[in-house]
Motif scaffolding. Structure first.
Motif, PDB file in Angstrom:
ATOM      1  N   LEU A  16     -56.250   4.898  17.053  1.00 13.07           N
ATOM      2  CA  LEU A  16     -56.879   5.939  17.334  1.00 13.07           C
ATOM      3  C   LEU A  16     -57.953   6.605  16.307  1.00 13.07           C
ATOM      4  O   LEU A  16     -58.918   6.935  16.892  1.00 13.07           O
ATOM      5  CB  LEU A  16     -55.511   7.182  17.291  1.00 13.07           C
ATOM      6  N   ILE A  17     -57.857   6.293  15.186  1.00 13.89           N
ATOM      7  CA  ILE A  17     -58.702   6.641  14.061  1.00 13.89           C
ATOM      8  C   ILE A  17     -59.903   5.809  14.084  1.00 13.89           C
ATOM      9  O   ILE A  17     -61.218   6.110  14.330  1.00 13.89           O
ATOM     10  CB  ILE A  17     -58.166   6.951  12.823  1.00 13.89           C
ATOM     11  N   ARG A  39     -54.792  -6.965  14.781  1.00 15.32           N
ATOM     12  CA  ARG A  39     -53.929  -7.951  14.556  1.00 15.32           C
ATOM     13  C   ARG A  39     -53.845  -8.809  16.011  1.00 15.32           C
ATOM     14  O   ARG A  39     -53.603  -9.947  16.074  1.00 15.32           O
ATOM     15  CB  ARG A  39     -52.603  -7.538  13.993  1.00 15.32           C
ATOM     16  N   ARG A  40     -53.610  -7.858  16.966  1.00 17.20           N
ATOM     17  CA  ARG A  40     -53.298  -8.711  18.162  1.00 17.20           C
ATOM     18  C   ARG A  40     -54.307  -8.686  19.288  1.00 17.20           C
ATOM     19  O   ARG A  40     -55.284  -8.080  19.203  1.00 17.20           O
ATOM     20  CB  ARG A  40     -52.370  -7.466  18.902  1.00 17.20           C
ATOM     21  N   THR A  43     -55.124  -6.046  21.722  1.00 12.90           N
ATOM     22  CA  THR A  43     -55.713  -4.519  21.127  1.00 12.90           C
ATOM     23  C   THR A  43     -57.427  -4.806  21.247  1.00 12.90           C
ATOM     24  O   THR A  43     -57.945  -4.049  21.717  1.00 12.90           O
ATOM     25  CB  THR A  43     -55.485  -4.266  19.657  1.00 12.90           C
ATOM     26  N   THR A  74     -56.070   0.849   9.022  1.00 12.08           N
ATOM     27  CA  THR A  74     -54.743   0.435   9.677  1.00 12.08           C
ATOM     28  C   THR A  74     -53.511   1.385   8.907  1.00 12.08           C
ATOM     29  O   THR A  74     -53.958   2.115   8.173  1.00 12.08           O
ATOM     30  CB  THR A  74     -54.398  -0.929   9.014  1.00 12.08           C
ATOM     31  N   SER A 101     -53.665   8.440   5.128  1.00  9.77           N
ATOM     32  CA  SER A 101     -53.244   9.721   5.029  1.00  9.77           C
ATOM     33  C   SER A 101     -52.638  10.067   3.921  1.00  9.77           C
ATOM     34  O   SER A 101     -52.465  11.440   3.533  1.00  9.77           O
ATOM     35  CB  SER A 101     -51.977  10.224   5.973  1.00  9.77           C
ATOM     36  N   GLY A 133     -53.682   3.752  19.336  1.00 10.38           N
ATOM     37  CA  GLY A 133     -54.271   2.518  19.947  1.00 10.38           C
ATOM     38  C   GLY A 133     -55.440   2.809  20.322  1.00 10.38           C
ATOM     39  O   GLY A 133     -56.144   4.037  20.494  1.00 10.38           O
TER      40      GLY A 133
HETATM   41  P1  NAP Z   1     -53.085   3.152  15.326  1.00 12.70           P
HETATM   42  O1  NAP Z   1     -53.682   3.859  16.462  1.00 12.70           O
HETATM   43  O2  NAP Z   1     -51.549   2.735  15.164  1.00 12.70           O
HETATM   44  O3  NAP Z   1     -53.914   1.936  14.809  1.00 12.70           O
HETATM   45  C1  NAP Z   1     -53.493   1.102  13.744  1.00 12.70           C
HETATM   46  C2  NAP Z   1     -54.534  -0.100  13.788  1.00 12.70           C
HETATM   47  O4  NAP Z   1     -54.457  -0.964  12.691  1.00 12.70           O
HETATM   48  C3  NAP Z   1     -54.424  -1.056  15.078  1.00 12.70           C
HETATM   49  O5  NAP Z   1     -55.598  -1.635  15.648  1.00 12.70           O
HETATM   50  C4  NAP Z   1     -53.497  -2.153  14.313  1.00 12.70           C
HETATM   51  O6  NAP Z   1     -53.821  -3.497  15.354  1.00 12.70           O
HETATM   52  C5  NAP Z   1     -54.216  -2.355  13.232  1.00 12.70           C
HETATM   53  N1  NAP Z   1     -53.225  -2.947  12.242  1.00 12.70           N
HETATM   54  C6  NAP Z   1     -51.855  -2.465  11.704  1.00 12.70           C
HETATM   55  N2  NAP Z   1     -51.469  -3.520  10.953  1.00 12.70           N
HETATM   56  C7  NAP Z   1     -52.593  -4.323  10.684  1.00 12.70           C
HETATM   57  C8  NAP Z   1     -52.768  -5.539   9.787  1.00 12.70           C
HETATM   58  N3  NAP Z   1     -51.441  -5.786   9.208  1.00 12.70           N
HETATM   59  N4  NAP Z   1     -53.914  -6.006   9.921  1.00 12.70           N
HETATM   60  C9  NAP Z   1     -54.890  -5.719  10.582  1.00 12.70           C
HETATM   61  N5  NAP Z   1     -54.903  -4.680  11.365  1.00 12.70           N
HETATM   62  C10 NAP Z   1     -53.769  -3.968  11.286  1.00 12.70           C
HETATM   63  O7  NAP Z   1     -53.166   3.907  13.828  1.00 12.70           O
HETATM   64  P2  NAP Z   1     -54.057   5.089  13.475  1.00 12.70           P
HETATM   65  O8  NAP Z   1     -53.338   6.230  14.061  1.00 12.70           O
HETATM   66  O9  NAP Z   1     -55.424   4.727  13.931  1.00 12.70           O
HETATM   67  O10 NAP Z   1     -53.899   5.301  11.978  1.00 12.70           O
HETATM   68  C11 NAP Z   1     -54.755   4.540  11.154  1.00 12.70           C
HETATM   69  C12 NAP Z   1     -54.392   5.156   9.818  1.00 12.70           C
HETATM   70  O11 NAP Z   1     -55.151   6.504  10.002  1.00 12.70           O
HETATM   71  C13 NAP Z   1     -53.220   4.938   9.019  1.00 12.70           C
HETATM   72  O12 NAP Z   1     -53.400   4.714   7.596  1.00 12.70           O
HETATM   73  C14 NAP Z   1     -52.916   6.764   9.034  1.00 12.70           C
HETATM   74  O13 NAP Z   1     -52.603   7.170   7.635  1.00 12.70           O
HETATM   75  C15 NAP Z   1     -54.248   7.482   9.222  1.00 12.70           C
HETATM   76  N6  NAP Z   1     -54.601   8.621   9.814  1.00 12.70           N
HETATM   77  C16 NAP Z   1     -54.112   8.753  10.948  1.00 12.70           C
HETATM   78  C17 NAP Z   1     -54.151   9.801  11.640  1.00 12.70           C
HETATM   79  C18 NAP Z   1     -53.304  10.288  12.905  1.00 12.70           C
HETATM   80  O14 NAP Z   1     -53.166  11.445  13.470  1.00 12.70           O
HETATM   81  N7  NAP Z   1     -53.224   9.239  13.697  1.00 12.70           N
HETATM   82  C19 NAP Z   1     -54.848  10.914  11.231  1.00 12.70           C
HETATM   83  C20 NAP Z   1     -55.707  10.639   9.999  1.00 12.70           C
HETATM   84  C21 NAP Z   1     -55.312   9.348   9.567  1.00 12.70           C
HETATM   85  P3  NAP Z   1     -53.012  -3.963  16.449  1.00 12.70           P
HETATM   86  O15 NAP Z   1     -53.058  -3.307  17.538  1.00 12.70           O
HETATM   87  O16 NAP Z   1     -53.336  -5.375  16.566  1.00 12.70           O
HETATM   88  O17 NAP Z   1     -51.497  -3.861  15.886  1.00 12.70           O
END
Ligand code: NAP
Length: 294
Positions: A16-17, A39-40, A43, A74, A101, A133
């Motif tokens: 998402l971010i 990773r995948r 994606t 991540t 976060s 995603g």
């Molecule tokens: P997300 O949509 O679930 O995406 C996570 C990404 O990280 C995916 O591309 C995933 O790849 C990748 N990933 C996961 N584990 C990994 C690893 N071990 N090595 C390499 N890539 C990896 O998550 P998101 O919502 O964008 O959040 C990401 C970060 O932003 C978090 O730390 C969160 O605390 C922060 N954040 C989130 C929000 C929110 O509301 N969502 C707001 C502000 C900040 P795959 O798809 O291949 O698994």
């Protein structure tokens, strides 16, 4: 030198971010090469279909090679492994930032892994949805929201200024504070509300079959808003509660005391206490609307 903020940006994590930031760079920074890492393979196939990156790779070290900006986006539990993996490949003078976060834990995991030749600017764009995603991202996600930067004492001010300019390009307002303070504030504004939503929705799913179907049917009475929050990514939120344990537990203690006070007021039929409490909280909602954060 180009007029661009960054020439080559590596996004480690493109959910998402990360994908929302990629869309901002596509829109506002023509000529910047965007490298997406996940990773995948699925994606990265989605990223290519969406055409939000110029290059894709599953190898974080390959992703950061030659990049002048690296954004770690991540879940927090992946940070230290990613740091160790990218460290040898980081170019001299590169800026590394993140979007995690919880800032104390982000710094603890990443900072020790990074070499002296790079600048680390921890950050948190306070914007999000319950979706995950690359498909879920959109460029306006950050518009008019706050981005909190928590630089370390030895972070170069020029690096902080460049990361501030990046998020300003995304439409964000910038605040700078200590990581510990950030974590306390976010425990109140984000982490506790999520915990309450997870609790309420969890409790409702434990109810008997009859009551459960009625909960779904009449959910507009308030429950629905909690279900939206409780639909947030389980991995991300697991990591947040474990990473911000102290601040969340301290706040939870105060929350339980207040809950007990309200419980007592209801039991005793104490109308004044209930009314005063609810009038106070209504005023807070008004101030959030006035601050355009509703
Ligand atoms: P997300 O949509 O679930 O995406 C996570 C990404 O990280 C995916 O591309 C995933 O790849 C990748 N990933 C996961 N584990 C990994 C690893 N071990 N090595 C390499 N890539 C990896 O998550 P998101 O919502 O964008 O959040 C990401 C970060 O932003 C978090 O730390 C969160 O605390 C922060 N954040 C989130 C929000 C929110 O509301 N969502 C707001 C502000 C900040 P795959 O798809 O291949 O698994």
């Amino acid at each position: 030198m180009s007029g661009r903020l960054f020439d080559r940006v590596a996004l480690i994590g493109i959910g998402l971010i990360g994908s929302s930031l990629a869309r901002v760079l596509r829109r506002d920074s023509p000529g910047t090469t965007i490298v997406a890492c996940a990773r995948r393979a699925e994606t990265l196939a989605t990223v290519r279909r969406l055409a939000i990156a110029d290059e894709t790779t599953q190898d974080p070290a390959a992703a950061v090679a030659g990049a002048d900006l690296v954004v770690v986006a991540t879940p927090l539990s992946a940070y230290s492994e990613i740091g160790r993996c990218i460290a040898p490949a980081l170019r001299e003078g590169a800026i590394v930032t993140d979007v995690g976060s919880v800032k104390g834990a982000a710094i603890e995991a990443l900072a020790p892994t990074l070499p002296d030749r790079v600048q680390f600017v921890p950050g948190h764009p306070v914007a999000g949805t319950e979706h995950s995603g690359p498909d879920a991202g959109f460029a306006d996600l950050f518009h008019d929201r706050w981005c909190i930067l928590t630089p370390l004492p030895d972070t170069a001010p020029e690096a902080v200024a460049k990361i501030a300019a990046l998020w300003e390009m995304a439409g964000m307002r910038i605040a700078t504070m200590a990581a510990e303070h950030h974590d306390k504030v976010l425990a109140v504004t984000s982490h506790l509300p999520h915990l309450i939503a997870y609790t309420i929705v969890g409790t409702a799913t434990e109810l008997g079959q009859d009551l459960q179907s009625e909960v779904v049917a009449y959910s507009a009475g308030g429950f629905r808003d909690f279900t939206r929050i409780a639909a947030s990514d389980p991995v991300m939120w697991r990591d947040i509660f474990l990473a911000n344990r102290e601040a969340v537990l301290e706040l939870l203690q105060r929350f339980s005391e207040d809950l007990t006070a309200l419980q007592r007021a209801i039991r005793r039929g104490d109308a004044d206490t209930l009314h005063d409490w609810f009038a106070r909280t209504r005023a807070i909602r008004r101030s959030i609307i006035e601050a355009k954060q509703a």
